[in-house]
Enzyme design. Structure first.
Site, PDB file in Angstrom:
ATOM      1  N   ARG A  63       0.747  -1.253  -0.182  1.00 39.82           N
ATOM      2  CA  ARG A  63       0.039   0.173   0.023  1.00 39.82           C
ATOM      3  C   ARG A  63       0.765   1.209   0.005  1.00 39.82           C
ATOM      4  NH1 ARG A  63      -2.455  -3.893   3.189  1.00 39.82           N
ATOM      5  NH2 ARG A  63      -1.534  -3.113   4.874  1.00 39.82           N
ATOM      6  N   GLU A 100       2.482  -7.199  13.405  1.00 43.33           N
ATOM      7  CA  GLU A 100       1.501  -7.653  14.608  1.00 43.33           C
ATOM      8  C   GLU A 100       1.095  -9.209  14.017  1.00 43.33           C
ATOM      9  OE1 GLU A 100      -0.336  -4.424  11.810  1.00 43.33           O
ATOM     10  OE2 GLU A 100       1.548  -5.008  12.211  1.00 43.33           O
TER      11      GLU A 100
END
Length: 181
Positions: A63, A100
Site C-alpha cells: 500500500r 503484528e
C-alpha cells in the site's frame, strides 16, 4: 487546499477481526475512492517534502506504493521499492522483521541507493514499526540515510512510531487511531 484530518479519518474503514481476531484492520481503500481525499493526502505530503533534502522516495510493499509513486512523480525523485521477499528480480539485500501478524522479510535491489542518499520511507500506516525499521536497516546497509518515515495513519497503541523515533528516525503521519477508536 486545507488538510482536514477529520475527513481523512472518516474515510478509513475499520475492519474488526481482520486478518485475525483481536485486530482491527484500517482499510484505506475508501480514502482512495475519494479524489478530494487523495488530493488532500498527497498535497499535504508534497508540501511537507517539496523543499526537503530528500533524494529518493522509498515505498514499502504494497500500500505504500500508492502514495510513494505519486510523491516520487510530484517531487521528481526516484522511486525505490521495498518489497516482500522473492518479489524483486535482481540482486537484493534483505532484512527480517516482526509484524503484528508474525515474521516477514523485506528486500530492496542492491543498486537502488547510493551512499549519501536521503530517503523518505512511505507506507499507508505505522503499526508495530517492524517494516519501517527493516527498510531503514536496508537503507543504512546501502550507505544511504532515512530522512523520515511517513504514513497516512499512525496506530500509536502498537508502539511502532515510538520504536522508529527511538531508533533516531523522525516520523510523520496525517492522522492517528487509538485502539478503541
Amino acid at each position: 487546499m486545507i488538510f482536514d484530518e477529520f475527513t481523512i479519518k472518516s474515510l478509513i474503514r475499520p475492519v474488526p477481526g481482520f486478518p485475525r481476531d483481536g485486530v482491527t484492520f484500517r482499510d484505506i481503500t475508501p480514502l482512495y475512492q475519494s479524489p478530494r481525499a487523495v488530493r488532500m493526502v498527497t498535497d499535504s505530503m508534497i508540501q511537507r517534502y517539496v523543499e526537503s533534502p530528500v533524494t529518493h522516495i522509498g515505498a514499502i510493499d504494497a500500500r505504500g506504493f500508492l502514495l510513494g509513486a505519486v510523491l516520487a512523480y510530484e517531487l521528481n525523485k526516484p522511486l525505490v521499492l521495498f518489497r516482500k521477499a522473492g518479489k524483486l528480480p535482481a540482486d537484493c539485500v534483505s532484512a527480517a522483521y516482526s509484524t503484528e501478524y508474525g515474521e516477514a522479510r523485506i528486500e530492496v535491489h542492491r543498486d537502488a541507493l547510493t551512499e549519501g542518499a536521503q530517503v523518505l520511507l512511505v507506507d499507508d500506516l505505522i503499526a508495530t514499526g517492524g517494516t519501517f525499521l527493516a527498510a531503514a536497516q536496508l537503507v543504512d546497509q546501502l550507505g544511504a540515510q532515512v530522512y523520515e518515515a511517513a504514513a497516512i495513519i499512525d496506530l500509536p497503541d502498537l508502539g511502532g512510531s515510538r520504536l522508529i523515533q527511538d531508533a533516531g528516525i523522525a516520523t510523520f503521519t496525517l492522522c492517528a487511531f487509538e485502539e478503541n477508536e
